[in-house]
Design a protein around this motif. Sequence first.
Motif, mmCIF file in Angstrom:
data_model
loop_
_atom_site.group_PDB
_atom_site.id
_atom_site.type_symbol
_atom_site.label_atom_id
_atom_site.label_comp_id
_atom_site.label_asym_id
_atom_site.label_seq_id
_atom_site.Cartn_x
_atom_site.Cartn_y
_atom_site.Cartn_z
ATOM 1 N N ARG A 92 1.469 -2.194 -3.505
ATOM 2 C CA ARG A 92 0.212 -2.154 -3.740
ATOM 3 C C ARG A 92 -0.132 -3.962 -3.362
ATOM 4 O O ARG A 92 -0.868 -4.121 -2.961
ATOM 5 C CB ARG A 92 -0.340 -2.281 -5.217
ATOM 6 N N THR A 93 0.929 -4.352 -3.774
ATOM 7 C CA THR A 93 0.797 -5.592 -3.409
ATOM 8 C C THR A 93 0.868 -6.396 -1.512
ATOM 9 O O THR A 93 -0.353 -7.598 -1.724
ATOM 10 C CB THR A 93 2.193 -6.274 -4.442
ATOM 11 N N THR A 94 1.819 -5.556 -0.923
ATOM 12 C CA THR A 94 2.432 -6.290 0.066
ATOM 13 C C THR A 94 1.120 -5.099 0.818
ATOM 14 O O THR A 94 0.628 -5.658 1.875
ATOM 15 C CB THR A 94 3.562 -5.199 0.502
ATOM 16 N N THR A 95 0.546 -3.979 0.877
ATOM 17 C CA THR A 95 -0.435 -3.464 1.402
ATOM 18 C C THR A 95 -2.199 -3.840 1.119
ATOM 19 O O THR A 95 -2.939 -4.100 1.970
ATOM 20 C CB THR A 95 -0.516 -1.847 1.029
ATOM 21 N N LYS A 96 -1.903 -4.659 0.037
ATOM 22 C CA LYS A 96 -3.484 -5.366 -0.177
ATOM 23 C C LYS A 96 -4.670 -4.453 -0.698
ATOM 24 O O LYS A 96 -6.023 -4.626 -0.204
ATOM 25 C CB LYS A 96 -3.628 -6.879 0.934
ATOM 26 N N ARG A 97 -4.193 -3.493 -0.941
ATOM 27 C CA ARG A 97 -5.500 -2.328 -1.209
ATOM 28 C C ARG A 97 -4.819 -1.476 -1.705
ATOM 29 O O ARG A 97 -3.386 -0.722 -1.984
ATOM 30 C CB ARG A 97 -6.268 -1.450 0.450
ATOM 31 N N ARG A 98 -5.756 -0.125 -2.399
ATOM 32 C CA ARG A 98 -5.342 0.110 -3.170
ATOM 33 C C ARG A 98 -4.763 1.609 -2.687
ATOM 34 O O ARG A 98 -5.134 1.641 -1.256
ATOM 35 C CB ARG A 98 -6.336 1.306 -4.108
ATOM 36 N N GLU A 111 3.764 -1.136 -8.090
ATOM 37 C CA GLU A 111 3.262 -2.441 -7.852
ATOM 38 C C GLU A 111 3.536 -3.066 -6.972
ATOM 39 O O GLU A 111 2.413 -3.890 -6.079
ATOM 40 C CB GLU A 111 3.737 -3.188 -9.442
ATOM 41 N N GLY A 112 5.072 -3.407 -6.334
ATOM 42 C CA GLY A 112 5.095 -4.061 -4.990
ATOM 43 C C GLY A 112 4.699 -3.239 -3.774
ATOM 44 O O GLY A 112 3.999 -4.286 -3.072
ATOM 45 N N GLU A 139 -0.099 6.700 -5.816
ATOM 46 C CA GLU A 139 -0.295 6.742 -6.932
ATOM 47 C C GLU A 139 0.115 8.157 -7.613
ATOM 48 O O GLU A 139 0.431 8.296 -8.735
ATOM 49 C CB GLU A 139 -1.726 5.916 -7.945
#
Length: 81
Positions: A50-56, A47-48, A61
């Motif tokens: 994904r949040t820091t890269t600002k993309r999926r 989750e961190g 995953e």
Amino acid sequence: MSKRGIEELVEDFFDVPSSLGSISNLEQATSEAVAAPVEEVARVILEGFRTTTKRRTPSVERWSCSPTRCSTPGIACAMAP
């Protein structure tokens, strides 16, 4: 470290008789005990990321961490099927 090495270490260092079977049983119990916390840490890390890269990131995953997927005590990451 091999199971036999662990057995010798326990007997020499702690002066406690042990067997390969008891080492295997403790290894399994330890893996089961840490399974939930390991999954939680893996979830928080992903989750961190994904949040820091600002993309999926689909490739991230696909990784699944589990203490029960390795032949020695500890945590291993393996590709999910």
